[in-house]
Design an enzyme around this catalytic site. Structure first.
Site, PDB file in Angstrom:
ATOM      1  CB  THR A  17     -25.331  -7.205 -21.651  1.00 35.32           C
ATOM      2  OG1 THR A  17     -24.353  -6.943 -23.133  1.00 35.32           O
ATOM      3  CG2 THR A  17     -23.996  -6.894 -20.324  1.00 35.32           C
ATOM      4  NE  ARG A  21     -31.146  -3.482 -22.142  1.00 31.33           N
ATOM      5  CZ  ARG A  21     -30.526  -3.131 -21.535  1.00 31.33           C
ATOM      6  NH1 ARG A  21     -29.667  -2.401 -22.346  1.00 31.33           N
ATOM      7  NH2 ARG A  21     -30.281  -3.207 -19.919  1.00 31.33           N
ATOM      8  CB  SER A 112     -30.694   0.186 -19.254  1.00 34.93           C
ATOM      9  OG  SER A 112     -29.773   0.616 -18.930  1.00 34.93           O
ATOM     10  CG  HIS A 113     -27.911   2.881 -21.769  1.00 33.62           C
ATOM     11  ND1 HIS A 113     -28.400   1.083 -20.872  1.00 33.62           N
ATOM     12  CD2 HIS A 113     -28.216   2.274 -22.557  1.00 33.62           C
ATOM     13  CE1 HIS A 113     -27.556   0.496 -21.667  1.00 33.62           C
ATOM     14  NE2 HIS A 113     -27.779   0.953 -22.871  1.00 33.62           N
ATOM     15  CE  LYS A 125     -32.255  -3.510 -15.985  1.00 29.55           C
ATOM     16  NZ  LYS A 125     -30.965  -2.982 -15.426  1.00 29.55           N
ATOM     17  CG  ASP A 276     -29.076   4.111 -16.562  1.00 27.57           C
ATOM     18  OD1 ASP A 276     -29.570   4.144 -15.026  1.00 27.57           O
ATOM     19  OD2 ASP A 276     -29.436   2.944 -17.237  1.00 27.57           O
ATOM     20  CG  ASP A 278     -32.282   0.806 -15.361  1.00 27.35           C
ATOM     21  OD1 ASP A 278     -31.611   1.561 -15.828  1.00 27.35           O
ATOM     22  OD2 ASP A 278     -31.965  -0.086 -14.848  1.00 27.35           O
ATOM     23  CG  ASP A 280     -28.759   0.633 -13.884  1.00 23.36           C
ATOM     24  OD1 ASP A 280     -28.812   1.447 -14.889  1.00 23.36           O
ATOM     25  OD2 ASP A 280     -28.986  -0.720 -14.727  1.00 23.36           O
ATOM     26  NE  ARG A 281     -25.764   2.339 -19.076  1.00 22.83           N
ATOM     27  CZ  ARG A 281     -25.170   2.339 -20.326  1.00 22.83           C
ATOM     28  NH1 ARG A 281     -24.805   2.476 -20.674  1.00 22.83           N
ATOM     29  NH2 ARG A 281     -24.688   0.857 -20.503  1.00 22.83           N
ATOM     30  CD  GLU A 362     -20.554  -3.178 -17.062  1.00 26.70           C
ATOM     31  OE1 GLU A 362     -19.674  -4.197 -17.424  1.00 26.70           O
ATOM     32  OE2 GLU A 362     -21.669  -2.821 -16.470  1.00 26.70           O
ATOM     33  CD  GLU A 363     -17.050   0.912 -21.060  1.00 31.24           C
ATOM     34  OE1 GLU A 363     -17.319   1.771 -21.482  1.00 31.24           O
ATOM     35  OE2 GLU A 363     -18.131  -0.081 -21.287  1.00 31.24           O
ATOM     36  CB  SER A 364     -20.639   1.080 -19.716  1.00 35.31           C
ATOM     37  OG  SER A 364     -20.565   0.121 -18.629  1.00 35.31           O
ATOM     38  CE  LYS A 375     -25.056  -0.298 -15.208  1.00 35.53           C
ATOM     39  NZ  LYS A 375     -25.021  -1.838 -15.864  1.00 35.53           N
ATOM     40  NE  ARG A 494     -21.269  -1.375 -26.214  1.00 33.78           N
ATOM     41  CZ  ARG A 494     -22.094  -0.669 -26.389  1.00 33.78           C
ATOM     42  NH1 ARG A 494     -21.736   0.644 -27.604  1.00 33.78           N
ATOM     43  NH2 ARG A 494     -23.370  -1.321 -25.585  1.00 33.78           N
TER      44      ARG A 494
HETATM   45  C1  G1P Z   1     -23.751  -2.785 -22.063  1.00 28.68           C
HETATM   46  C2  G1P Z   1     -22.319  -1.919 -21.257  1.00 28.68           C
HETATM   47  C3  G1P Z   1     -21.685  -2.886 -20.435  1.00 28.68           C
HETATM   48  C4  G1P Z   1     -23.586  -2.614 -19.283  1.00 28.68           C
HETATM   49  C5  G1P Z   1     -24.372  -3.141 -20.103  1.00 28.68           C
HETATM   50  C6  G1P Z   1     -25.905  -2.799 -19.099  1.00 28.68           C
HETATM   51  O1  G1P Z   1     -23.720  -3.760 -22.522  1.00 28.68           O
HETATM   52  O2  G1P Z   1     -21.396  -1.485 -21.821  1.00 28.68           O
HETATM   53  O3  G1P Z   1     -21.060  -2.159 -19.240  1.00 28.68           O
HETATM   54  O4  G1P Z   1     -23.068  -3.175 -18.257  1.00 28.68           O
HETATM   55  O5  G1P Z   1     -24.332  -2.159 -21.522  1.00 28.68           O
HETATM   56  O6  G1P Z   1     -25.929  -1.633 -18.485  1.00 28.68           O
HETATM   57  P1  G1P Z   1     -23.350  -3.718 -23.975  1.00 28.68           P
HETATM   58  O7  G1P Z   1     -24.563  -2.703 -24.889  1.00 28.68           O
HETATM   59  O8  G1P Z   1     -21.878  -3.130 -24.376  1.00 28.68           O
HETATM   60  O9  G1P Z   1     -23.324  -5.339 -24.188  1.00 28.68           O
HETATM   61 ZN    ZN Z   2     -29.470   1.355 -16.195  1.00 28.62          ZN
END
Ligand code: G1P
Ligand code: ZN
Length: 539
Positions: A17, A21, A112-113, A125, A276, A278, A280-281, A362-364, A375, A494
């Site tokens: 995504t 990673r 990221s997170h 990335k 988070d 990096d 972006d969240r 996004e919901e995340s 983001k 998910r």
């Molecule tokens: C997850 C989140 C998605 C976000 C991505 C990167 O991806 O669900 O919204 O863009 O992290 O931060 P997923 O693990 O669901 O593919």
């Molecule tokens: Zn991030």
């Protein structure tokens, strides 16, 4: 000085995504970073005259990987690298640097997170000249390259000093080390009315920002404490640490526990937020109050007129399919464009570039806008502070008023982690095969209106992407199933649940979603297939 090194392919260098990673220990294998980077360089082709950004969220192995990337970029003929001082840059600041300097792309080293450290995760990335992550057509080519790679090029020189601001040269390539914070701060000052937020703090408004020992600490201290006048110490966990001090830098109710505990205690400040790894969240909290990211996106969009950069109007808004439909109702009320895309920020990029949308989310825990192509956690916090400053209302009041106006989408996400890839793939394949038979059926009191995979047709490049399975019910409720594309091992299922209400606005989401959760578990046969009675993480 340029060395060509023989290598053999790794078979697991496919980007998900958001970039590549993997567990840190996997990335630390000999030639792993080199193979991946050479594949990117091979895919781009002629690198003469090209400029790239390099930086990271400061996690373990950042320092080593950055030096490799610098030496390889030089050996491959890149003209210039722009690098964040000491190798630091947040994802949103990186996107801004690419756009501002009209660079040809960039590499942000971050998972990221996901937790960091030697036993945590690492990531790379790759953004292209749009400032957003490269689209699948390109990442697929890179993956093909990683499968056939035989050699890579690297300059055989000592490591460079990343602490010194300014220009230097390496193997004929120009390097410019920049302050990763100041350009970003200037951009925020152009978007928001800083004076209005300053007044808010001057009048005694209190906040806590939890940087989770990750990259946003220096940005948040500069903006919230030094410029806007929030009390010293409002930003906590502000020093970026290689292992994030053992924290899981994901700003949600589970992992940002200290912040959540404080905000739900009697000592709560007026406003709470976290970012988070990096940057972006974001998570937004009021006193004893949590705003879901889906609601946050809807509320920001509804209040765009309070922001100087948007006051004359916004193009439109977009959300990922899994995100609640709350923002859709706002788009309708304001009569602006509304788009649903697959999960992953890269799908918003074409919509922003073609001026179809301004705001997206996004919901995340991701919200952002077209000032960059990622983001942006701090942007979301500044947007909320601006609305509070303009309305004089609390986070809770703003949110409840929103529900009164538009109704409320009760929304939660349930993650079933650590499933074997085989079990997860089979569950999704069998469920997809079963969807047509669900149409019109009643399940646990819910009548299915439509059950189908989510397929996105990009209006700009015409590409088609399938991502997740959606079951919509007659009463506006929805279930979305998808597999995570950001894990570093195994699979995560998910399950996203949503129930729309116009009367009962102040209930607990768990209670409101109980029936639909049961339906979701039954339809996908989650317990019999995975052995799990409950989700591992609920957000
Ligand atoms: C997850 C989140 C998605 C976000 C991505 C990167 O991806 O669900 O919204 O863009 O992290 O931060 P997923 O693990 O669901 O593919
Ligand atoms: Zn991030």
């Amino acid at each position: 000085m340029i060395k060509t090194v023989q290598t053999t392919p790794y078979d697991d260098q496919k980007m998900g995504t958001a970039g590549l990673r993997r567990k840190s220990k996997i990335v630390m294998q000999p030639h792993y970073v080199e193979n991946f980077m050479q594949s990117i360089f091979n895919t781009i082709g002629d690198l003469k005259g090209k400029t790239f950004l390099v930086g990271g969220d400061g996690r373990f192995y950042n320092d080593v990987a950055i030096q490799k990337i610098i030496k390889m970029a030089a050996a491959n003929g890149v003209s210039k690298l722009i690098i964040g001082q000491n190798g630091f840059i947040s994802t949103p600041a990186g996107s801004h640097v690419i756009l501002k300097h009209k660079a040809d792309g960039g590499f942000v080293l971050s998972a990221s997170h996901n937790p960091g450290g030697e036993n945590g995760d690492f990531g790379i990335k790759y953004a292209n000249e749009t400032g957003g992550q490269a689209p699948s057509a390109i990442t697929d080519k890179i993956y093909q390259n990683t499968k056939n790679i035989k050699e890579y090029k690297i300059c055989d020189v000592p490591d460079i000093d990343l602490s010194k601001l300014g220009k230097q040269e390496l193997c004929g390539m120009e390097i410019e080390i920049i302050d990763p914070v100041s350009d970003y701060v200037n951009m925020m000052q152009e978007i928001f009315d800083f004076n209005a937020i300053k007044k808010l703090f001057a009048n005694g408004f209190t906040m806590r920002f939890d940087a989770m020992n990750a990259v946003t600490g220096p940005y948040a201290q500069r903006i919230f404490e030094e410029i806007l006048g929030a009390k010293k110490g409002s930003v906590v966990n502000a020093a970026p640490l290689p292992d994030f001090g053992g924290l899981h830098p994901d700003p949600n109710l589970v992992y940002a526990k200290d912040l959540v505990d404080l905000m739900f205690s009697d000592k709560a400040p007026d406003f709470g937020a976290a970012n988070d790894g990096d940057g972006d969240r974001n998570m937004i909290l009021g006193k004893k109050f949590f705003v879901t990211p889906s609601d946050s996106l809807a509320i920001l969009t509804d209040n765009y007129k309070y922001i100087p950069a948007y006051k004359d109007g916004i193009y439109g808004v977009a959300k990922s399919a899994a995100t609640s439909t709350a923002v859709g109702r706002v788009a309708k009320a304001h009569n602006i464009g509304y788009y649903e895309v697959p999960t992953g920020w890269k799908y918003f990029v074409n919509l922003m570039d073609s001026k179809r949308i301004t705001i997206c989310g996004e919901e995340s825990f991701g919200t952002g806008a077209s000032h960059i192509r990622e983001k942006d956690g701090i942007w979301a916090v500044l947007f909320w502070l601006s609305i509070i400053a303009a309305t004089g209302k609390s986070v809770e009041e703003i949110t409840i008023e929103h529900w009164k106006k538009y109704g409320r989408s009760y929304y939660m996400r349930f993650d079933f982690e650590g499933i074997s890839t085989e079990t997860a793939d089979k569950l999704m394949a069998d469920l997809e095969a079963k969807l047509p038979s669900l149409n019109g059926k009643e399940i646990n009191g819910f009548t299915v209106e439509k059950a189908a995979p989510f397929v996105y047709q990009d209006p700009v490049d015409g590409s088609s992407t399938k991502n997740g399975l959606v079951i919509s019910f007659k009463d506006g409720s929805r279930i979305v199933y998808r597999l995570s594309g950001t894990g570093s091992s195994g699979a995560t299922l998910r399950v996203y649940l949503e129930k729309y209400e116009t009367e009962k606005l102040l209930e607990k989401p768990q209670g409101m979603l109980e029936d639909i959760l049961k339906a979701a578990m039954d339809i996908a046969e989650i317990t019999p297939r995975t052995g799990k009675q409950h989700a591992d993480v609920i957000t």
